[in-house]
Design an enzyme around this catalytic site. Structure first.
Site, PDB file in Angstrom:
ATOM      1  N   ARG A 130       0.821  -1.206   0.000  1.00 25.89           N
ATOM      2  CA  ARG A 130       0.000   0.000   0.000  1.00 25.89           C
ATOM      3  C   ARG A 130       0.861   1.264   0.000  1.00 25.89           C
ATOM      4  O   ARG A 130       1.859   1.324   0.706  1.00 25.89           O
ATOM      5  CB  ARG A 130      -0.917   0.028   1.210  1.00 25.89           C
ATOM      6  CG  ARG A 130      -1.903  -1.092   1.198  1.00 25.89           C
ATOM      7  CD  ARG A 130      -3.052  -0.889   2.162  1.00 25.89           C
ATOM      8  NE  ARG A 130      -3.824  -2.112   2.242  1.00 25.89           N
ATOM      9  CZ  ARG A 130      -4.578  -2.616   1.269  1.00 25.89           C
ATOM     10  NH1 ARG A 130      -4.707  -1.946   0.142  1.00 25.89           N
ATOM     11  NH2 ARG A 130      -5.214  -3.754   1.409  1.00 25.89           N
ATOM     12  N   ASP A 131       0.434   2.241  -0.792  1.00 23.15           N
ATOM     13  CA  ASP A 131       1.107   3.538  -0.819  1.00 23.15           C
ATOM     14  C   ASP A 131       0.822   4.260   0.498  1.00 23.15           C
ATOM     15  O   ASP A 131      -0.308   4.238   0.987  1.00 23.15           O
ATOM     16  CB  ASP A 131       0.591   4.360  -2.007  1.00 23.15           C
ATOM     17  CG  ASP A 131       1.450   5.566  -2.299  1.00 23.15           C
ATOM     18  OD1 ASP A 131       1.577   6.442  -1.420  1.00 23.15           O
ATOM     19  OD2 ASP A 131       1.999   5.641  -3.407  1.00 23.15           O
ATOM     20  N   ASN A 161       5.052   6.245 -13.716  1.00 26.02           N
ATOM     21  CA  ASN A 161       5.648   7.564 -13.934  1.00 26.02           C
ATOM     22  C   ASN A 161       7.113   7.342 -14.309  1.00 26.02           C
ATOM     23  O   ASN A 161       7.811   6.612 -13.614  1.00 26.02           O
ATOM     24  CB  ASN A 161       5.558   8.409 -12.661  1.00 26.02           C
ATOM     25  CG  ASN A 161       4.127   8.704 -12.276  1.00 26.02           C
ATOM     26  OD1 ASN A 161       3.285   8.959 -13.121  1.00 26.02           O
ATOM     27  ND2 ASN A 161       3.837   8.652 -10.990  1.00 26.02           N
ATOM     28  N   VAL A 190      10.809   8.048  -6.677  1.00 25.77           N
ATOM     29  CA  VAL A 190      11.667   6.921  -6.289  1.00 25.77           C
ATOM     30  C   VAL A 190      12.103   6.256  -7.580  1.00 25.77           C
ATOM     31  O   VAL A 190      11.267   5.790  -8.357  1.00 25.77           O
ATOM     32  CB  VAL A 190      10.928   5.919  -5.371  1.00 25.77           C
ATOM     33  CG1 VAL A 190      11.828   4.737  -5.045  1.00 25.77           C
ATOM     34  CG2 VAL A 190      10.450   6.608  -4.097  1.00 25.77           C
ATOM     35  N   HIS A 235       8.052   1.384 -10.666  1.00 30.69           N
ATOM     36  CA  HIS A 235       6.906   0.908  -9.900  1.00 30.69           C
ATOM     37  C   HIS A 235       5.618   1.306 -10.603  1.00 30.69           C
ATOM     38  O   HIS A 235       5.539   2.353 -11.234  1.00 30.69           O
ATOM     39  CB  HIS A 235       6.923   1.440  -8.468  1.00 30.69           C
ATOM     40  CG  HIS A 235       7.032   2.930  -8.354  1.00 30.69           C
ATOM     41  ND1 HIS A 235       8.219   3.610  -8.595  1.00 30.69           N
ATOM     42  CD2 HIS A 235       6.124   3.875  -8.020  1.00 30.69           C
ATOM     43  CE1 HIS A 235       8.026   4.903  -8.406  1.00 30.69           C
ATOM     44  NE2 HIS A 235       6.754   5.090  -8.064  1.00 30.69           N
ATOM     45  N   HIS A 268       1.566   2.074 -10.088  1.00 25.31           N
ATOM     46  CA  HIS A 268       0.530   2.455  -9.139  1.00 25.31           C
ATOM     47  C   HIS A 268      -0.759   1.781  -9.590  1.00 25.31           C
ATOM     48  O   HIS A 268      -1.188   1.993 -10.727  1.00 25.31           O
ATOM     49  CB  HIS A 268       0.305   3.973  -9.160  1.00 25.31           C
ATOM     50  CG  HIS A 268       1.496   4.780  -8.768  1.00 25.31           C
ATOM     51  ND1 HIS A 268       1.623   5.349  -7.524  1.00 25.31           N
ATOM     52  CD2 HIS A 268       2.610   5.119  -9.457  1.00 25.31           C
ATOM     53  CE1 HIS A 268       2.755   6.021  -7.459  1.00 25.31           C
ATOM     54  NE2 HIS A 268       3.386   5.894  -8.629  1.00 25.31           N
TER      55      HIS A 268
END
Length: 117
Positions: A31-32, A89, A98, A102, A104
């Site tokens: 989880r973000d 991104n 970061v 990754h 999302h």
């Protein structure tokens, strides 16, 4: 690329606590900490690549595994049927902060438009 560990590597290694949603031998999802939707889970490959372009060039099979893990997260979170968004991104202008690629996974509510209005 710097040899310094990213925050994601430290999460994968258990050095930083995270709410793990899914993991397998090649991917890790959690989880973000600053969710942008009701469901906001990050999916990362266990091997670090700087961004989506670098991953796609180096290991298309791992990229496919990341996308499959996104689908699995959507199933676990109960948003596979209602719909979800997957966002990568790539670099600073896109908002990547970061530099460990990754995805999302966002959903659980209507997400509206995307990008500039």
């Amino acid at each position: 690329m710097s040899d310094a560990e990213t925050v994601f590597e430290r999460i994968i290694n258990g050095e930083i606590p995270a709410q793990v949603v899914y993991q397998d031998e090649r991917t890790f999802a959690f989880r973000d900490v600053n969710p942008q939707a009701e469901v906001h889970v990050l999916v990362v490959p266990r091997v670090r690549y700087r961004n989506l372009a670098e991953l796609a060039e180096a290991d298309g099979g791992l990229l496919a595994d990341v996308v499959k893990a996104c689908r699995r997260v959507a199933e676990i979170e109960g948003i596979a049927e209602s719909g979800y968004r997957v966002v990568f991104n790539t670099d600073g202008d896109a908002g990547q902060t970061v530099f460990h690629v990754h995805a999302h996974v966002l959903g659980g509510e209507p997400l509206g438009s995307f990008g500039r209005s």
